[in-house]
Scaffold this active site. Sequence first.
Site, PDB file in Angstrom:
ATOM      1  N   GLU A  50       0.858  -1.179   0.000  1.00 12.35           N
ATOM      2  CA  GLU A  50       0.000   0.000   0.000  1.00 12.35           C
ATOM      3  C   GLU A  50       0.899   1.235   0.000  1.00 12.35           C
ATOM      4  OE1 GLU A  50      -2.523  -0.131   3.399  1.00 12.35           O
ATOM      5  OE2 GLU A  50      -3.619  -1.908   2.745  1.00 12.35           O
ATOM      6  N   ASP A  61      -5.682   8.702  10.265  1.00  6.41           N
ATOM      7  CA  ASP A  61      -4.306   8.322  10.561  1.00  6.41           C
ATOM      8  C   ASP A  61      -3.828   8.881  11.891  1.00  6.41           C
ATOM      9  OD1 ASP A  61      -3.795   6.861   8.178  1.00  6.41           O
ATOM     10  OD2 ASP A  61      -3.748   8.754   7.095  1.00  6.41           O
TER      11      ASP A  61
END
EC number: 4.2.1.20
Length: 279
Positions: A50, A61
């Site tokens: 990824e 995040d």
Amino acid sequence: MTTRITARFTELAAEGRPGLVTFITAGDPDYDTALSILRGLPEAGADVIEVGIPFTDPMADGPAIQAAGLRALKGGQTLAKTLDMVRAFRDENDTTPVVLMGYYNPIYIYGVPRFIADAKAAGVDGLIVVDLPPEEDNELCLPALDAGLDFIRLATPTTDEKRLPAVLAHTAGFVYYVSITGITGSATPDANAVAGAVARIKQHTTLPVAVGFGVKTPAQAAAIAAGADGVVVGSALVEAVRKTLDEDGKATVNTVPAVTALVQELAEAVRGVNRAAAE
């Protein structure tokens, strides 16, 4: 047409082992270093990669990946340069699946039709866009699928039986199960709870299920992998980058080796898991 992602998970199933999915942020700490890391991941043991698209407001995040994104943006990383990175990687590797992960805003600004065409041409295999729910499938998901790009959805501990079919409806490649509630790299997931959640998801889909968020060590990766088709490690790799930077935030001779060494440890642990025995 079989995508690289489907082909890779088919290979893993035939080998009877889970896969290691590694996440890095494009352009962290700079373009050339990030490309060197990307090129080194398959040999180190990454089965799927990824690549994070840096964004100024990455709501899902944690601090590690947020900081990596800011380092990359400060260094001039853009979505166009991220596609360039994948294209350069494809010059040397035509088999390892690459998934772009990020948020819709940079893609929208780039232009959806242009992005899909350029991503496909660069050698991208799939997309994870964390802030586009199934209700917005017409925006990007369906055009991407039509172009032959897998669109990977996130399922979470709060995705109930009523919501799950909508999440899975147009998912392709694999399902990304978020093992914890919260942001990346925060709490540590419970392996037994994760295995139960994966089993529940598999009642609704034949797609492989990879588990991420909160997996930091080889031991944790192996424990999670025992109950899944793949395990995703991101924050730990991004932290490995950060710890090797000099006082100005620049890469050192230790940056690339630190990441590949950690991936080797993770891969060894995950490859030691026998899925047949686990099941």
